[in-house]
Write an enzyme that holds these catalytic residues in place. Structure first.
Site, short mmCIF file in Angstrom:
data_model
loop_
_atom_site.label_atom_id
_atom_site.label_comp_id
_atom_site.label_asym_id
_atom_site.label_seq_id
_atom_site.Cartn_x
_atom_site.Cartn_y
_atom_site.Cartn_z
N HIS A 177 -3.54 -29.64 77.17
CA HIS A 177 -2.82 -28.92 76.11
C HIS A 177 -1.53 -29.66 75.80
CE1 HIS A 177 -0.93 -25.66 73.88
NE2 HIS A 177 -2.16 -25.25 73.69
N ASP A 202 -9.83 -22.25 75.75
CA ASP A 202 -11.19 -22.44 75.27
C ASP A 202 -12.20 -22.72 76.38
OD1 ASP A 202 -10.65 -22.10 72.57
OD2 ASP A 202 -9.85 -24.12 72.40
N1 CMC Z 1 -9.98 -35.10 79.00
C1 CMC Z 1 -9.61 -36.33 79.46
N2 CMC Z 1 -8.40 -36.88 79.26
C2 CMC Z 1 -7.51 -36.17 78.52
C3 CMC Z 1 -7.82 -34.89 78.01
C4 CMC Z 1 -9.11 -34.37 78.28
N3 CMC Z 1 -9.45 -33.16 77.83
N4 CMC Z 1 -6.76 -34.42 77.34
C5 CMC Z 1 -5.80 -35.36 77.41
N5 CMC Z 1 -6.26 -36.42 78.13
C6 CMC Z 1 -5.50 -37.63 78.49
C7 CMC Z 1 -5.39 -38.56 77.29
O1 CMC Z 1 -6.44 -39.50 77.29
C8 CMC Z 1 -4.03 -39.18 77.48
O2 CMC Z 1 -4.15 -40.19 78.44
P1 CMC Z 1 -3.20 -41.52 78.32
O3 CMC Z 1 -1.79 -41.03 78.45
O4 CMC Z 1 -3.64 -42.37 79.45
O5 CMC Z 1 -3.49 -42.11 76.97
C9 CMC Z 1 -3.20 -38.06 78.14
O6 CMC Z 1 -4.16 -37.21 78.79
C10 CMC Z 1 -2.39 -37.25 77.14
O7 CMC Z 1 -3.26 -36.81 76.11
P2 CMC Z 1 -2.85 -36.71 74.58
O8 CMC Z 1 -4.09 -36.73 73.76
O9 CMC Z 1 -1.80 -37.71 74.28
O10 CMC Z 1 -2.20 -35.28 74.59
P3 CMC Z 1 -2.01 -34.34 73.33
O11 CMC Z 1 -0.92 -33.41 73.69
O12 CMC Z 1 -1.85 -35.19 72.10
O13 CMC Z 1 -3.42 -33.60 73.23
C11 CMC Z 1 -5.14 -31.99 73.35
C12 CMC Z 1 -3.64 -32.28 73.58
C13 CMC Z 1 -5.39 -30.49 73.55
C14 CMC Z 1 -5.53 -32.35 71.91
C15 CMC Z 1 -5.99 -32.82 74.36
O14 CMC Z 1 -5.66 -32.45 75.68
C16 CMC Z 1 -7.50 -32.68 74.12
O15 CMC Z 1 -8.06 -33.39 73.30
N6 CMC Z 1 -8.17 -31.73 74.86
C17 CMC Z 1 -9.59 -31.47 74.63
C18 CMC Z 1 -9.76 -30.57 73.42
C19 CMC Z 1 -9.33 -29.14 73.69
O16 CMC Z 1 -9.68 -28.53 74.69
N7 CMC Z 1 -8.58 -28.55 72.74
C20 CMC Z 1 -8.15 -27.13 72.78
C21 CMC Z 1 -6.65 -27.01 72.95
S1 CMC Z 1 -6.14 -25.32 73.35
C22 CMC Z 1 -6.63 -24.34 72.03
C23 CMC Z 1 -6.20 -24.81 70.67
O17 CMC Z 1 -5.15 -25.44 70.48
O18 CMC Z 1 -6.91 -24.52 69.72
#
Ligand code: CMC
Length: 431
Positions: free
Chosen positions: A308, A366
């Protein structure tokens, strides 16, 4: 808002600028850069708004480190345990818990607005039969602007109030009808003697050929899912609604924009993607393979329902959702649900893995919601529409707050331009 004892100093190109600092009631201080371009001729750069407050708000507060979510100050676990969705709607919209009389009046108002304009049925029938319910939701909610002209004038507070009530009241009917259309069953009209969640379940699962009894256990679980998704401060879809409405666009168009944003798998679409992932994993012994894929930089696969932007400890909604999943499956007599088993084992193995611990990745709301929704009988394609219907009150509350704010101005980010500098046009024969 500004703490006169606090300011930030910024040195740009040898010149020093004093920037005001605002202190919130709770949370980190905020440096006010509104005059920076005028004074120093520079912009700030923050793709994804990871460090930028786009507005001030009094609705929802999240402490990502503590795993805390407050609506108007009330913790989400207390609201999910003791309150119910329409009371939370009132709280989000008006700022205080309602007195019994106010709640009764509010519930009556919402109940009396649940029907859709009859001609909207023709609009539904224009979609291909296999359309995703989210595609139908985006279209139908946008089309409300064409059916409810008397609540599109955003400068009139009364029209804004009516639009808010209409959106909250009609969204279950819109979502249920998107589902009915998608599966080729007749639309079921709302019933005013049922509560909000029961009415939604009946509109989804009843058929004209026989009576449908709403299971109170499922109705309570549905209401809790609505409550847990009701608002989440300035997330992507809420910011989309705010940005769309900053131009003065009508509320139905703005909420349709929010629904479009919510659809993506990184946001509301994650609940569908998560259940599909649990099905694909299939059995506990295959979990390590998927964990390895999630850690592999060259593989785009991510653990859906994990991570998140704000929560870096745990998502308090996921805690309640996990408990709810256990309760619902237990009460429905569903033992040994393979997806729940995979989910629990996956959560355990991921949390023990240093990759997820270091990056502070935890299950989000989720991760368990799809398991409950599937046990209730919803197909995966309905998961995100249910999120959209729940979040409508959050979008509407944030929209109302923004429109009523005298400082409201059109949202217009700047950019770091990395393209060509000015150059002369070259005639086609000379290229
Ligand atoms: N699985 C594997 N690695 C992950 C994941 C994951 N679910 N989420 C983040 N990472 C890693 C990512 O690869 C990155 O690594 P590095 O720093 O080495 O590049 C690090 O963690 C930080 O991730 P980010 O993408 O820069 O973080 P963000 O704050 O931009 O993204 C997020 C947040 C929710 C989009 C992401 O965690 C994600 O894609 N999660 C899976 C989708 C998901 O479950 N979404 C629902 C969110 S809660 C409900 C809602 O908002 O609707």
């Amino acid at each position: 808002m500004t703490d006169s004892n606090k300011s930030a100093t910024l040195t740009v190109h040898g010149e020093t600028y004093e920037l005001p600092v605002h202190s919130p009631t709770v949370g980190p201080d905020v440096i006010d850069i509104r005059k920076l371009y005028g004074q120093a001729g520079v912009f700030t750069y923050d793709p994804g708004f990871t460090s930028t407050a786009s507005c001030d708000s009094t609705i929802t507060y999240i402490d990502g480190e503590k795993g805390e979510l407050l609506h108007r100050g009330y913790p989400i676990d207390q609201l999910a345990g003791k309150s119910h969705f329409l009371e939370v709607c009132y709280l989000l919209l008006y700022g205080e818990l309602p007195a019994a009389k106010d709640l009764e009046e509010f519930e009556t108002t919402i109940t009396r607005h649940t029907m859709l304009h009859e001609q909207m049925q023709y609009f539904y029938r224009g979609f291909r039969r296999d359309a995703h319910p989210m595609a139908i939701m985006v279209g139908v909610v946008g089309a409300m602007s064409a059916f409810y002209h008397d609540s599109t004038d955003v400068s009139d507070p009364q029209q804004r109030e009516i639009a808010s009530h209409r959106l909250i009241a009609k969204m279950p009917t819109i979502a249920a009808w998107a589902y009915k259309y998608h599966i080729g069953q007749p639309f079921i009209y709302p019933r005013n003697d049922l509560d909000y969640a029961s009415n939604f379940l009946r509109m989804c699962f009843a058929v004209p050929a026989e009576e449908y009894e709403v299971n109170p256990i499922l109705s309570r679980a549905m209401d809790r899912i609505f409550t847990l998704h009701a608002d989440h401060e300035q997330n992507a879809s809420t910011s989309t609604v705010r940005l769309a409405s900053s131009s003065g666009a009508n509320p139905f168009a703005c909420i349709a924009a929010g629904i479009a944003c919510l659809w993506g798998p990184a946001h509301g679409g994650a609940n569908q993607a998560c259940l599909e992932m649990l099905a694909e994993i299939g059995s506990v012994d295959r979990i390590p393979e998927f964990i390895d894929r999630a850690k592999d930089k060259d593989d785009p696969f991510r653990l859906m329902g994990f991570g998140h932007r704000v929560y870096k400890n745990f998502d308090p909604r996921a805690k309640v959702m996990k408990q709810s999943a256990d309760e619902v499956l237990d009460l429905l007599g569903i033992e040994d649900n393979p997806k729940l088993q995979v989910a629990k084992a996956l959560e355990k193995q991921a949390l023990e893995d240093p990759y997820f611990a270091e990056k502070k990745l935890f299950p989000n709301v989720d991760f368990y919601s799809g398991i409950i929704l599937e046990a209730m009988g919803f197909p995966t394609s309905m998961f995100t529409p249910i999120f959209a219907l729940s979040r409508t009150v959050g979008w509407v509350s944030q929209w109302k707050e923004m429109i009523a704010d005298p400082q409201n101005k059109i949202g217009r980010p700047r950019q770091l331009y990395l393209g060509e500098t000015a150059r002369d046009y070259v005639d086609i024969e000379n290229r």
